[in-house]
Design an enzyme around this catalytic site. Structure first.
Site, mmCIF file in Angstrom:
data_model
loop_
_atom_site.group_PDB
_atom_site.id
_atom_site.type_symbol
_atom_site.label_atom_id
_atom_site.label_comp_id
_atom_site.label_asym_id
_atom_site.label_seq_id
_atom_site.Cartn_x
_atom_site.Cartn_y
_atom_site.Cartn_z
ATOM 1 N N HIS A 139 -12.584 -2.570 2.500
ATOM 2 C CA HIS A 139 -11.133 -2.646 2.720
ATOM 3 C C HIS A 139 -10.746 -2.329 4.163
ATOM 4 C CE1 HIS A 139 -6.915 -1.616 0.922
ATOM 5 N NE2 HIS A 139 -6.801 -2.135 2.132
ATOM 6 N N GLU B 103 0.816 -1.219 0.000
ATOM 7 C CA GLU B 103 0.000 0.000 0.000
ATOM 8 C C GLU B 103 0.850 1.269 0.000
ATOM 9 O OE1 GLU B 103 -2.899 -0.398 -0.676
ATOM 10 O OE2 GLU B 103 -3.977 -1.866 0.544
ATOM 11 N N HIS C 158 -2.799 2.468 8.668
ATOM 12 C CA HIS C 158 -3.868 1.764 7.959
ATOM 13 C C HIS C 158 -4.180 0.473 8.693
ATOM 14 C CE1 HIS C 158 -6.148 -0.544 5.162
ATOM 15 N NE2 HIS C 158 -5.127 -1.265 4.712
ATOM 16 N N TYR D 108 -19.422 13.702 19.299
ATOM 17 C CA TYR D 108 -18.540 14.844 19.060
ATOM 18 C C TYR D 108 -17.092 14.442 18.781
ATOM 19 C CZ TYR D 108 -16.585 14.564 23.808
ATOM 20 O OH TYR D 108 -15.951 14.156 24.944
ATOM 21 N N HIS E 179 -7.313 -2.840 9.390
ATOM 22 C CA HIS E 179 -8.511 -3.555 8.956
ATOM 23 C C HIS E 179 -9.405 -3.808 10.174
ATOM 24 C CE1 HIS E 179 -6.582 -5.416 5.056
ATOM 25 N NE2 HIS E 179 -6.572 -4.095 5.070
ATOM 26 N N TYR F 262 -7.240 21.375 23.268
ATOM 27 C CA TYR F 262 -7.599 20.255 24.136
ATOM 28 C C TYR F 262 -6.355 19.457 24.472
ATOM 29 C CZ TYR F 262 -9.831 15.925 25.681
ATOM 30 O OH TYR F 262 -10.211 14.822 26.398
#
Length: 225
Positions: free
Chosen positions: A157, A75, A94, A115, A96, A210
């Protein structure tokens, strides 16, 4: 290899292992990259995370060239294209993860049901249309889905989360999985109510200050209070 590069390679390996420990990935399905020098570092293809060593992490250039005989993740194209298109982002995770991938199979965005979606940069997490893994077509669709966002789904995916650091990107991937879990729990009762763009805009503004901040931001907050 410099000390800085070794630190990044080690952090990348630890994050790969953490994905599985956090339950947002299985086996070697996911991959991670981080900006470094005139290119980026990326996890290799097909090596179990518990076997990874710093020398297995692949250093790639923007032209897709790399040295050594360890192959990068299949990828690498969307990792490269995200980092090139978004200079404010330094790391891409990335996964799954089960619930978010399930939402991606439905081909639907995650709306502002909570939120915390603002952590991804907007009032939704878009789902990029399906393209074959590892292709330039997929990279193109992912970059589009990430416009104004730090996370997206890929149909049939999985998940992409990108941020200023590996740690922040990994945390965002966990948030995406939490939001997907909430959405799937709500859908049997019908389409859930969502927060408005105006409500999320307020949250986005609050997120800017924050948590722990740099000394400069802390000083600004003191003057504003």
């Amino acid at each position: 290899m410099t000390d800085q590069e070794l630190t990044l390679r080690t952090e990348l390996i630890e994050a790969c292992r953490a994905m599985n420990g956090l339950g947002i990935n299985k086996g070697t399905a996911g991959n991670i990259s981080v900006r470094h020098g005139d290119g980026f570092l990326i996890s290799p293809t097909g090596i179990p995370y518990d076997k990874l060593r710093p020398e297995h992490v692949v250093a790639m250039n923007w032209d897709a060239s790399f040295t050594g005989d360890v192959l990068p993740s299949s990828e690498w194209r969307f990792h490269r294209d995200i980092l090139q298109a978004r200079p404010e982002l330094n790391a891409v995770v990335h996964t799954h993860s089960t619930k978010a991938t399930s939402v991606s199979v439905l081909g639907r965005d995650i709306p502002a049901i909570h939120y915390s979606i603002a952590a991804a940069g907007g009032d939704s997490i878009r789902c990029a249309p399906y393209e074959l893994f590892g292709t330039q077509e997929l990279a193109h669709e992912v970059v589009k889905a990430l416009e104004g966002r730090r996370a997206c789904l890929m149909a049939h995916h999985g998940v992409i989360a990108a941020h200023v650091s590996i740690a922040r990107a990994l945390a965002l991937a966990v948030t995406v999985e939490e939001l997907a879990t909430q959405l799937l729990a709500l859908l049997p009762m019908g389409e859930p109510p969502v927060l408005s763009e105006a409500q999320i805009a307020v949250v986005l503004e609050k997120f800017k200050t924050y948590g722990q901040q740099t000394p400069e931001v802390q000083e600004g907050l003191r003057h504003a209070s």
